[in-house]
Enzyme design. Structure first.
Site, mmCIF file in Angstrom:
data_model
loop_
_atom_site.group_PDB
_atom_site.id
_atom_site.type_symbol
_atom_site.label_atom_id
_atom_site.label_comp_id
_atom_site.label_asym_id
_atom_site.label_seq_id
_atom_site.Cartn_x
_atom_site.Cartn_y
_atom_site.Cartn_z
ATOM 1 N N VAL A 47 0.832 -1.158 -0.032
ATOM 2 C CA VAL A 47 -0.082 0.240 -0.010
ATOM 3 C C VAL A 47 0.922 1.345 0.001
ATOM 4 O O VAL A 47 0.701 2.189 -0.714
ATOM 5 C CB VAL A 47 -0.897 0.112 1.251
ATOM 6 C CG1 VAL A 47 -1.565 1.291 1.300
ATOM 7 C CG2 VAL A 47 -1.968 -1.177 1.094
ATOM 8 N N ARG A 62 -2.755 -0.689 10.491
ATOM 9 C CA ARG A 62 -3.288 -1.691 11.630
ATOM 10 C C ARG A 62 -3.348 -0.533 13.031
ATOM 11 O O ARG A 62 -2.499 0.043 13.173
ATOM 12 C CB ARG A 62 -2.134 -2.811 12.090
ATOM 13 C CG ARG A 62 -2.438 -3.865 10.917
ATOM 14 C CD ARG A 62 -3.601 -4.753 10.858
ATOM 15 N NE ARG A 62 -3.478 -5.783 10.002
ATOM 16 C CZ ARG A 62 -3.656 -5.717 8.780
ATOM 17 N NH1 ARG A 62 -4.096 -4.528 8.197
ATOM 18 N NH2 ARG A 62 -3.601 -6.782 8.030
ATOM 19 N N GLU A 79 -10.525 -2.866 18.632
ATOM 20 C CA GLU A 79 -11.207 -2.480 17.226
ATOM 21 C C GLU A 79 -12.559 -3.514 17.661
ATOM 22 O O GLU A 79 -12.486 -4.744 17.683
ATOM 23 C CB GLU A 79 -10.608 -3.201 16.281
ATOM 24 C CG GLU A 79 -11.309 -2.429 14.924
ATOM 25 C CD GLU A 79 -10.275 -2.559 13.627
ATOM 26 O OE1 GLU A 79 -10.013 -1.537 13.147
ATOM 27 O OE2 GLU A 79 -9.786 -3.835 13.632
ATOM 28 N N ASP A 127 -9.157 4.429 10.012
ATOM 29 C CA ASP A 127 -10.044 3.419 9.346
ATOM 30 C C ASP A 127 -9.686 2.133 10.139
ATOM 31 O O ASP A 127 -10.474 0.942 9.940
ATOM 32 C CB ASP A 127 -9.646 3.238 7.718
ATOM 33 C CG ASP A 127 -10.459 2.305 7.224
ATOM 34 O OD1 ASP A 127 -12.011 2.708 7.319
ATOM 35 O OD2 ASP A 127 -10.128 1.322 6.508
ATOM 36 N N ASP A 182 11.208 3.853 6.427
ATOM 37 C CA ASP A 182 11.023 2.415 6.290
ATOM 38 C C ASP A 182 12.437 1.744 6.168
ATOM 39 O O ASP A 182 13.110 1.804 5.239
ATOM 40 C CB ASP A 182 10.075 1.685 5.061
ATOM 41 C CG ASP A 182 10.006 0.402 5.067
ATOM 42 O OD1 ASP A 182 10.839 -0.403 5.755
ATOM 43 O OD2 ASP A 182 8.829 -0.194 4.576
ATOM 44 N N HIS A 192 -13.128 0.159 8.583
ATOM 45 C CA HIS A 192 -12.399 -0.770 7.456
ATOM 46 C C HIS A 192 -13.257 -0.522 6.243
ATOM 47 O O HIS A 192 -13.479 -1.499 5.411
ATOM 48 C CB HIS A 192 -12.383 -2.176 7.891
ATOM 49 C CG HIS A 192 -11.594 -2.726 8.616
ATOM 50 N ND1 HIS A 192 -10.185 -3.008 8.633
ATOM 51 C CD2 HIS A 192 -11.627 -2.821 10.095
ATOM 52 C CE1 HIS A 192 -9.479 -3.131 9.629
ATOM 53 N NE2 HIS A 192 -10.417 -3.421 10.724
ATOM 54 N N GLY A 239 -10.272 -0.966 2.693
ATOM 55 C CA GLY A 239 -9.963 -2.054 2.105
ATOM 56 C C GLY A 239 -10.992 -2.623 1.051
ATOM 57 O O GLY A 239 -12.085 -1.967 0.902
#
Length: 339
Positions: A169, A250, A278, A273, A189, A297, A300
């Site tokens: 993503v 996440r 959750e 999101d 990253d 969510h 996705g």
């Protein structure tokens, strides 16, 4: 499997997901590619009535709601050679025993990354205009937006956007953000190739360097022990006032309590999101803050997008039956660094 093999296949996922992902045309294509005795689908691999069916199955097409393939379930499928996952992460389905037996796995996470990247682009643009926050604040709406800048500077020209995680993503997000005018995309990253980041239009840097420079922080890191609460009190404090935090990855990558404090003070905005836990408790202050938007969510694959995932999994099945390399094969080593 060889080019002449027609594998015995079974679909394993929840009934609701099966009905949404496999219409008549896709079931027909599955039957053209594989031997598919009845039943075509099951949501219960532990059903004793499936003993003969499972004894012959060679390929599983799994999805949301599929159970973990542990030793007991794998013992019922001695001929199983591959699992093709019609969704994103396979982490919940595979086990050490799965890998020990040399079973191959592939997912369509790359396809599922498409709508998440699209959602993120929309979120960034809305964050620049502060649209969700203005819409949620009655007083600002009544004043025709005259108090809109209480949520921060308005506009998408010249944004600096921080992307944490150059994942499937993340790399799509870096690329799609280039359509914004005068945009700077910083990418943190430690495992990514700086040349690949540059090719997508981003600038490789560290998380510590990125945080104080961005107008929008977009999270795309996997859920791993090392990423839990990677955005905690110190990281949130390093952000500029009115930075918008977007999380489509996440929930656990953010320290929820710390985010609650920063958003309740009005210093930061958030578009979430995913959350941790959750869903959030009913009394979470994040539900009541105008500078926080929470969606369940939506990023996705949903609705018509689900068929795209099924098609990609069937494409992998076609490659498997033709003894061609799988495009999205997942190995145990690669899974350690991905969602």
């Amino acid at each position: 499997m060889t080019a002449t093999t027609t594998p015995n296949a079974l679909v394993v996922m929840s009934r609701e997901v099966f009905e949404r992902q496999f219409d008549a045309a896709r079931i027909a294509r599955l039957r053209r590619l594989a031997t598919v005795p009845e039943p075509v689908f099951t949501d219960d691999l532990d059903d004793p009535a499936l003993a003969e069916r499972l004894a012959e199955v060679e390929v599983l097409l799994t999805g949301w709601g599929a159970p973990r393939l542990d030793a007991a379930r794998l013992d019922r499928m001695p001929k199983l050679r591959a699992m093709l996952h019609c969704a994103g992460s396979i982490r919940a389905q595979v086990s050490d025993e799965f890998w020990r037996r040399g079973i191959r796995a592939a997912s369509v996470a790359e396809v599922n990354a498409v709508p998440v990247a699209e959602f993120t682009l929309a979120a960034v643009i809305f964050a620049g205009k502060k649209a969700p926050f203005i819409a949620a604040d009655p007083e600002t709406r009544r004043q025709n937006g005259l108090r809109a800048e209480r949520f921060g500077r308005l506009g998408n020209l010249g944004l600096t956007i921080g992307v944490v995680g150059f994942s499937r993503v993340g790399r799509r997000v870096v690329d799609i953000l280039q359509q914004l005018a005068d945009v700077t995309v910083l990418v943190a990253d430690p495992y990514a190739d700086p040349a690949e980041i540059a090719a997508a239009g981003g600038v490789h840097t560290t998380l510590e360097d990125l945080l104080p420079r961005v107008d929008v922080l977009s999270l795309h890191a996997p859920e791993l022990p090392s990423t839990r609460h990677m955005i905690g009190p110190a990281q949130l404090a390093a952000l500029q006032d009115h930075t918008t935090v977007i999380n489509t990855a996440r929930g656990s990558v953010i320290d929820t309590a710390a985010l609650e404090r920063e958003c309740a003070s009005g210093r930061l905005n958030a578009m979430l999101d995913v959350t941790d836990p959750e869903p959030l408790p009913a009394d979470s202050p994040l539900y009541r803050l105008p500078n926080v938007m929470i969606t369940p969510h939506l990023a996705g694959s949903l609705g018509s997008e689900l068929y795209r995932m099924t098609d990609a999994a069937l494409d992998e099945l076609e490659r498997l039956t033709a003894d061609l390399p799988l495009l999205e094969e997942v190995t145990v080593d690669a899974l350690q660094l991905s969602a």
